[in-house]
Write a protein that holds these residues in place. Structure first.
Motif, PDB file in Angstrom:
ATOM      1  N   ALA A  61       0.871  -1.170   0.000  1.00  0.00           N
ATOM      2  CA  ALA A  61       0.000   0.000   0.000  1.00  0.00           C
ATOM      3  C   ALA A  61       0.908   1.220   0.000  1.00  0.00           C
ATOM      4  O   ALA A  61       1.666   1.433   0.948  1.00  0.00           O
ATOM      5  N   VAL A  62       0.869   1.996  -1.076  1.00  0.00           N
ATOM      6  CA  VAL A  62       1.655   3.230  -1.161  1.00  0.00           C
ATOM      7  C   VAL A  62       0.803   4.351  -0.586  1.00  0.00           C
ATOM      8  O   VAL A  62      -0.271   4.668  -1.103  1.00  0.00           O
ATOM      9  N   LEU A  63       1.299   4.947   0.492  1.00  0.00           N
ATOM     10  CA  LEU A  63       0.594   6.025   1.177  1.00  0.00           C
ATOM     11  C   LEU A  63       1.201   7.376   0.833  1.00  0.00           C
ATOM     12  O   LEU A  63       2.410   7.476   0.575  1.00  0.00           O
ATOM     13  N   SER A  64       0.377   8.409   0.862  1.00  0.00           N
ATOM     14  CA  SER A  64       0.886   9.767   0.719  1.00  0.00           C
ATOM     15  C   SER A  64       1.786  10.074   1.915  1.00  0.00           C
ATOM     16  O   SER A  64       1.734   9.383   2.939  1.00  0.00           O
ATOM     17  N   HIS A  65       2.594  11.117   1.800  1.00  0.00           N
ATOM     18  CA  HIS A  65       3.566  11.443   2.853  1.00  0.00           C
ATOM     19  C   HIS A  65       2.913  11.619   4.222  1.00  0.00           C
ATOM     20  O   HIS A  65       3.516  11.336   5.250  1.00  0.00           O
ATOM     21  N   VAL A  77      -4.113   6.693  -0.149  1.00  0.00           N
ATOM     22  CA  VAL A  77      -3.454   5.487  -0.626  1.00  0.00           C
ATOM     23  C   VAL A  77      -3.555   5.486  -2.148  1.00  0.00           C
ATOM     24  O   VAL A  77      -4.579   5.859  -2.716  1.00  0.00           O
ATOM     25  N   LEU A  78      -2.472   5.079  -2.800  1.00  0.00           N
ATOM     26  CA  LEU A  78      -2.426   5.000  -4.252  1.00  0.00           C
ATOM     27  C   LEU A  78      -2.867   3.599  -4.668  1.00  0.00           C
ATOM     28  O   LEU A  78      -2.295   2.609  -4.218  1.00  0.00           O
ATOM     29  N   LYS A  82      -9.961  -6.221 -12.500  1.00  0.00           N
ATOM     30  CA  LYS A  82     -10.939  -5.129 -12.702  1.00  0.00           C
ATOM     31  C   LYS A  82     -11.367  -4.520 -11.364  1.00  0.00           C
ATOM     32  O   LYS A  82     -12.537  -4.193 -11.156  1.00  0.00           O
ATOM     33  N   MET A  83     -10.389  -4.396 -10.476  1.00  0.00           N
ATOM     34  CA  MET A  83     -10.624  -3.820  -9.153  1.00  0.00           C
ATOM     35  C   MET A  83      -9.494  -2.855  -8.820  1.00  0.00           C
ATOM     36  O   MET A  83      -8.385  -2.972  -9.347  1.00  0.00           O
ATOM     37  N   TRP A  84      -9.786  -1.915  -7.916  1.00  0.00           N
ATOM     38  CA  TRP A  84      -8.761  -1.020  -7.385  1.00  0.00           C
ATOM     39  C   TRP A  84      -7.983  -1.776  -6.313  1.00  0.00           C
ATOM     40  O   TRP A  84      -8.551  -2.197  -5.310  1.00  0.00           O
ATOM     41  N   LEU A  85      -6.685  -1.944  -6.539  1.00  0.00           N
ATOM     42  CA  LEU A  85      -5.842  -2.728  -5.642  1.00  0.00           C
ATOM     43  C   LEU A  85      -4.529  -2.004  -5.370  1.00  0.00           C
ATOM     44  O   LEU A  85      -4.098  -1.151  -6.155  1.00  0.00           O
ATOM     45  N   PRO A  86      -3.833  -2.375  -4.287  1.00  0.00           N
ATOM     46  CA  PRO A  86      -2.506  -1.828  -4.046  1.00  0.00           C
ATOM     47  C   PRO A  86      -1.494  -2.388  -5.044  1.00  0.00           C
ATOM     48  O   PRO A  86      -1.781  -3.336  -5.775  1.00  0.00           O
ATOM     49  N   LEU A  96      -0.057 -16.249  -2.292  1.00  0.00           N
ATOM     50  CA  LEU A  96       0.138 -16.208  -0.844  1.00  0.00           C
ATOM     51  C   LEU A  96       0.815 -14.870  -0.592  1.00  0.00           C
ATOM     52  O   LEU A  96       2.034 -14.736  -0.709  1.00  0.00           O
ATOM     53  N   ASP A  97       0.019 -13.877  -0.294  1.00  0.00           N
ATOM     54  CA  ASP A  97       0.437 -12.484  -0.352  1.00  0.00           C
ATOM     55  C   ASP A  97       0.931 -11.970   0.996  1.00  0.00           C
ATOM     56  O   ASP A  97       0.192 -11.996   1.986  1.00  0.00           O
ATOM     57  N   VAL A  98       2.165 -11.479   0.997  1.00  0.00           N
ATOM     58  CA  VAL A  98       2.769 -10.854   2.169  1.00  0.00           C
ATOM     59  C   VAL A  98       2.700  -9.346   1.918  1.00  0.00           C
ATOM     60  O   VAL A  98       3.207  -8.856   0.914  1.00  0.00           O
ATOM     61  N   GLU A  99       2.043  -8.623   2.835  1.00  0.00           N
ATOM     62  CA  GLU A  99       1.663  -7.240   2.550  1.00  0.00           C
ATOM     63  C   GLU A  99       2.398  -6.223   3.419  1.00  0.00           C
ATOM     64  O   GLU A  99       2.526  -6.396   4.631  1.00  0.00           O
ATOM     65  N   TYR A 100       2.821  -5.154   2.754  1.00  0.00           N
ATOM     66  CA  TYR A 100       3.605  -4.074   3.355  1.00  0.00           C
ATOM     67  C   TYR A 100       2.943  -2.730   3.071  1.00  0.00           C
ATOM     68  O   TYR A 100       1.953  -2.656   2.341  1.00  0.00           O
ATOM     69  N   ALA A 101       3.527  -1.659   3.591  1.00  0.00           N
ATOM     70  CA  ALA A 101       3.133  -0.294   3.243  1.00  0.00           C
ATOM     71  C   ALA A 101       4.399   0.524   3.042  1.00  0.00           C
ATOM     72  O   ALA A 101       5.431   0.266   3.667  1.00  0.00           O
ATOM     73  N   ALA A 102       4.298   1.489   2.141  1.00  0.00           N
ATOM     74  CA  ALA A 102       5.407   2.406   1.867  1.00  0.00           C
ATOM     75  C   ALA A 102       4.852   3.823   1.854  1.00  0.00           C
ATOM     76  O   ALA A 102       3.672   4.045   1.558  1.00  0.00           O
TER      77      ALA A 102
END
Length: 186
Positions: free
Chosen positions: A53-57, A62-63, A71-75, A128-134
């Motif tokens: 998940a790319v976050l604004s400063h 979230v971008l 056909k979905m909005w995804l990270p 098998l998704d390992v999820e982060y944020a930036a």
């Protein structure tokens, strides 16, 4: 250290925030034990992937990418490559490739796990998704890649219906992690 070993180390030490994610963590570790190629797209039953998940400063937005197949909005996210050395590096690479934003800062993670059916190996395969944020630098402008139908910033609490609960959960956890990180640096 190989990517496979890194994944085992990350998942072995990660504390799952829910019982469902604890069950996924154990499933992911079993999959890694059973498949030497568990990190690569070629692993037919399923393979580990990384999402970011790319976050604004400021963490307010979230971008998201409009995924051409789902056909979905995804990270941002995707497959590991043979040259990758860590799940965190995969997460950051995928975020940069799909957002076009330089200078992303990966928050400590992972923040979540998710398992979902995909089209890599019909009739059935799993990510098998390992999820982060930036976090993006202030004033960052996203550049849409050819892997997307559209790319937009959304307020974290206003993710469109044409998304999923895993995306909402990751964005919220990313926002909380950024708040925590900002207080710690503070």
């Amino acid at each position: 250290m190989s990517l496979h070993h890194d994944a085992v180390a990350v998942l072995s030490t990660w504390t799952a925030p829910t019982s469902g994610e604890e069950a996924l963590r154990e499933q992911f570790l079993d999959h890694l034990r059973e498949h030497d190629d568990a990190m690569l797209r070629e692993c037919v039953p399923g393979h580990l992937t990384a999402t970011t998940a790319v976050l604004s400063h400021d963490g307010a937005k979230v971008l998201l990418t409009l995924h051409p197949k789902a056909k979905m909005w995804l990270p941002m996210g995707g497959h590991c490559e043979i040259s990758d050395t860590s799940l965190a590096a995969v997460a950051l690479r995928e975020a940069w490739e799909e957002s076009g934003i330089s200078g992303l800062r990966l928050l400590p993670g992972p923040l979540a796990l998710d398992r979902h059916e995909v089209w890599c190996h019909p009739p059935r395969s799993w990510h098998l998704d390992v999820e982060y944020a930036a976090v993006a630098p202030a004033g960052a402008e996203a550049v849409m890649s050819d892997e997307s139908l559209d790319l937009r910033w959304f307020p974290v609490d206003e993710i469109p219906e044409l998304s999923d609960e895993a995306t909402r959960r990751l964005a919220a956890r990313g926002q909380a992690a950024l708040d925590s990180d900002s207080r710690a640096l503070g």
